[in-house]
Write a protein that holds these residues in place. Structure first.
Motif, PDB file in Angstrom:
ATOM      1  N   LYS A  92       0.834  -1.206   0.000  1.00 19.05           N
ATOM      2  CA  LYS A  92       0.000   0.000   0.000  1.00 19.05           C
ATOM      3  C   LYS A  92       0.865   1.250   0.000  1.00 19.05           C
ATOM      4  N   TYR A 108       5.281  -2.695   8.978  1.00 20.40           N
ATOM      5  CA  TYR A 108       4.321  -3.751   8.606  1.00 20.40           C
ATOM      6  C   TYR A 108       4.646  -4.303   7.213  1.00 20.40           C
ATOM      7  N   PHE A 109       4.700  -3.416   6.223  1.00 18.82           N
ATOM      8  CA  PHE A 109       4.919  -3.899   4.856  1.00 18.82           C
ATOM      9  C   PHE A 109       6.357  -4.375   4.645  1.00 18.82           C
ATOM     10  N   TRP A 116       1.217   6.556  -0.272  1.00 17.45           N
ATOM     11  CA  TRP A 116       0.169   5.567   0.037  1.00 17.45           C
ATOM     12  C   TRP A 116      -1.139   5.866  -0.708  1.00 17.45           C
ATOM     13  N   ASP A 159      -3.203  -8.965   1.627  1.00 18.37           N
ATOM     14  CA  ASP A 159      -3.472  -7.907   2.614  1.00 18.37           C
ATOM     15  C   ASP A 159      -4.797  -7.186   2.374  1.00 18.37           C
ATOM     16  N   GLN A 186      -5.132 -12.353   5.169  1.00 22.59           N
ATOM     17  CA  GLN A 186      -4.293 -12.708   6.313  1.00 22.59           C
ATOM     18  C   GLN A 186      -5.085 -13.336   7.445  1.00 22.59           C
ATOM     19  N   ALA A 194      -7.272   3.875   8.528  1.00 27.15           N
ATOM     20  CA  ALA A 194      -6.275   4.351   7.550  1.00 27.15           C
ATOM     21  C   ALA A 194      -6.959   5.292   6.562  1.00 27.15           C
ATOM     22  N   GLN A 245      -9.682  -2.147   5.609  1.00 28.46           N
ATOM     23  CA  GLN A 245     -10.105  -1.274   6.711  1.00 28.46           C
ATOM     24  C   GLN A 245     -11.632  -1.174   6.768  1.00 28.46           C
ATOM     25  N   TRP A 250     -13.090  -4.351   8.241  1.00 31.65           N
ATOM     26  CA  TRP A 250     -12.837  -4.492   9.677  1.00 31.65           C
ATOM     27  C   TRP A 250     -13.716  -3.539  10.476  1.00 31.65           C
ATOM     28  N   ASP A 273      -2.847   6.173   6.956  1.00 32.04           N
ATOM     29  CA  ASP A 273      -1.632   5.364   7.128  1.00 32.04           C
ATOM     30  C   ASP A 273      -0.368   6.203   7.094  1.00 32.04           C
ATOM     31  N   PRO A 316      -7.076   0.015  13.659  1.00 29.98           N
ATOM     32  CA  PRO A 316      -6.801  -1.238  12.942  1.00 29.98           C
ATOM     33  C   PRO A 316      -5.761  -1.072  11.845  1.00 29.98           C
ATOM     34  N   THR A 317      -4.816  -0.180  12.045  1.00 30.46           N
ATOM     35  CA  THR A 317      -3.775   0.033  11.048  1.00 30.46           C
ATOM     36  C   THR A 317      -2.410   0.055  11.707  1.00 30.46           C
ATOM     37  N   VAL A 336       0.162   1.676  11.132  1.00 33.26           N
ATOM     38  CA  VAL A 336       0.772   2.994  11.317  1.00 33.26           C
ATOM     39  C   VAL A 336       0.079   3.746  12.460  1.00 33.26           C
ATOM     40  N   GLY A 390      -4.179  -3.148  15.408  1.00 31.55           N
ATOM     41  CA  GLY A 390      -3.285  -4.131  14.798  1.00 31.55           C
ATOM     42  C   GLY A 390      -2.017  -3.495  14.263  1.00 31.55           C
ATOM     43  N   LEU A 442      -2.844  -9.243  15.526  1.00 32.61           N
ATOM     44  CA  LEU A 442      -2.291  -9.236  14.159  1.00 32.61           C
ATOM     45  C   LEU A 442      -2.096 -10.668  13.672  1.00 32.61           C
ATOM     46  N   TRP A 443      -1.320 -10.837  12.656  1.00 32.05           N
ATOM     47  CA  TRP A 443      -1.008 -12.124  12.054  1.00 32.05           C
ATOM     48  C   TRP A 443       0.479 -12.097  11.759  1.00 32.05           C
TER      49      TRP A 443
END
Ligand code: RAM
Length: 370
Positions: A66, A72-73, A99, A147, A161, A190, A197, A200, A226, A252-253, A255, A278, A298-299
């Motif tokens: 993204k 994360y990425f 982004w 993702d 994920q 985000a 997003q 979720w 983000d 839930p992001t 960042v 997350g 998270l995962w």
């Protein structure tokens, strides 16, 4: 006389069986050459056809995030590079600095010009990226999402994920425990168009309908795109607008979660406002230790990148098409077998696995890993 004849016959049989055993030394006899020839099965026509259509690498694979600059990425890319190494393919790790959907489109256009073999995209927009992804498909380039998915008609597969529902509901559950099921909460997401997003946040709203959350209310949803500074400022804005009734922020992001924690800490409100959401554990070690965040979800981002890259490779070889019921394995036997299933709208996708929950008991361990 008959009896005697019968006894002689029995004795002869026993003797010949014993002789046969002792001659062969009780060994399983080697099959004759003819028997071997007879047994080697000719490959079936389908097997021959399949082998002939499997393309050989190395392939050029674009792993499109993204955006660039987020742990994360980057950790997803770590897993992707590991897989590409194992497979002998070339991997390009790309993403827009800002982004934005617009710059993801520009990147996909340039990948079409470069004639890469496959694009794996964490999409900033589900429908806005669909035309350019379809253009890539039309040009003979494979397209899959990981993702965050592009629209189903613009991709061959999607590695999710974690189930949208499980992650969305999971974040409210963790927040409720942290604030003892009482108080106002806000969501710091985000971008409004990010497909994962949106899903979720919708599931957060579903979960909070349950009677056990009757004393909790979502008072606002804001977006930090983000971007670290924007996310931090948005968190400060929430505190300004809703504290002291505000008891929690769900981000839930990857960042925004550490950014919201920083805002709460800087305002001296640790323990007064709880934060969950997350992100990667390494970004949360201090905030979990000092009580800004009790737990978050998270995962394995490394597995997400790793398995996506195997999917990209198999799309190129032709061993995987993304059809419902297809299965595949990766170079890591511990991850087991993956299968293409369908979502509630009947769209095929592959699920990485269940979410991981991080708290004071395991954060040190995981923070070392990613
Ligand atoms: C952000 C992105 C990404 C999401 C993680 C949790 O960095 O929105 O898509 O999966 O957070």
């Amino acid at each position: 006389m008959r009896k005697l004849l019968f006894s002689v016959v029995v004795i002869l049989i026993v003797v010949s069986v014993v002789a046969a055993f002792s001659l062969s030394g009780c060994k399983v006899e080697e099959p004759t050459e003819e028997a071997v020839e007879e047994k080697v099965e000719e490959p079936t026509e389908e097997a021959e056809e399949e082998a002939a259509t499997i393309k050989e690498g190395p392939f050029t694979m674009a792993f499109l995030a993204k955006g660039l600059g987020a742990a994360y990425f980057d950790s997803c890319a770590d897993g992707a590079f590991k897989a590409a190494d194992e497979l002998g393919d070339e991997l390009l790790y790309l993403g827009p600095e800002d982004w934005s959907v617009e710059n993801q489109i520009v990147i996909v256009e340039s990948l079409i010009d470069q004639e890469v073999d496959v694009i794996g995209i964490a999409a900033n927009g589900k429908d806005s990226l669909a035309p350019v992804c379809k253009k890539a498909l039309d040009a003979g380039i494979h397209v899959m999402s990981w993702d965050a998915p592009v629209a189903p008609e613009a991709r061959e597969s999607f590695l999710n994920q974690v189930s949208f529902e499980e992650f969305g509901r999971g974040m409210i559950k963790e927040m409720a425990k942290a604030i003892d099921y009482k108080g106002d909460i806000a969501i710091l997401s985000a971008t409004p168009q990010a497909p994962n997003q949106r899903e979720w946040v919708n599931w957060i709203y579903e979960e909070i309908k349950d009677e056990k959350y009757k004393d909790m209310e979502i008072v606002d949803v804001v977006f930090g795109d983000d971007l670290p500074e924007k996310s931090y400022d948005k968190a400060l804005g929430l505190i300004k607008a809703y504290y002291p009734d505000l008891k929690g922020i769900i981000a839930p992001t990857s960042v925004a979660l550490p950014a919201a924690c920083a805002a709460v800490e800087d305002k001296g409100l640790i323990g007064e406002i709880k934060v969950t959401g997350g992100t990667v554990p390494s970004a949360m070690l201090d905030y979990v230790k000092n009580g800004t965040c009790d737990s978050f979800v998270l995962w394995s981002t490394i597995d997400l990148g790793y398995v996506s890259t195997y999917m990209m490779h198999y799309l190129c070889t032709g061993e995987f098409t993304g059809a419902v019921g297809e299965t595949f394995t990766t170079g890591n036997p511990d991850l087991g077998e993956f299968e293409v299933v369908t979502d509630e709208d009947g769209n095929p996708f592959v699920l990485l696995g269940p979410p991981l929950i991080f708290d004071i008991n395991n954060i040190e361990y995981w923070a070392e890993i990613f």
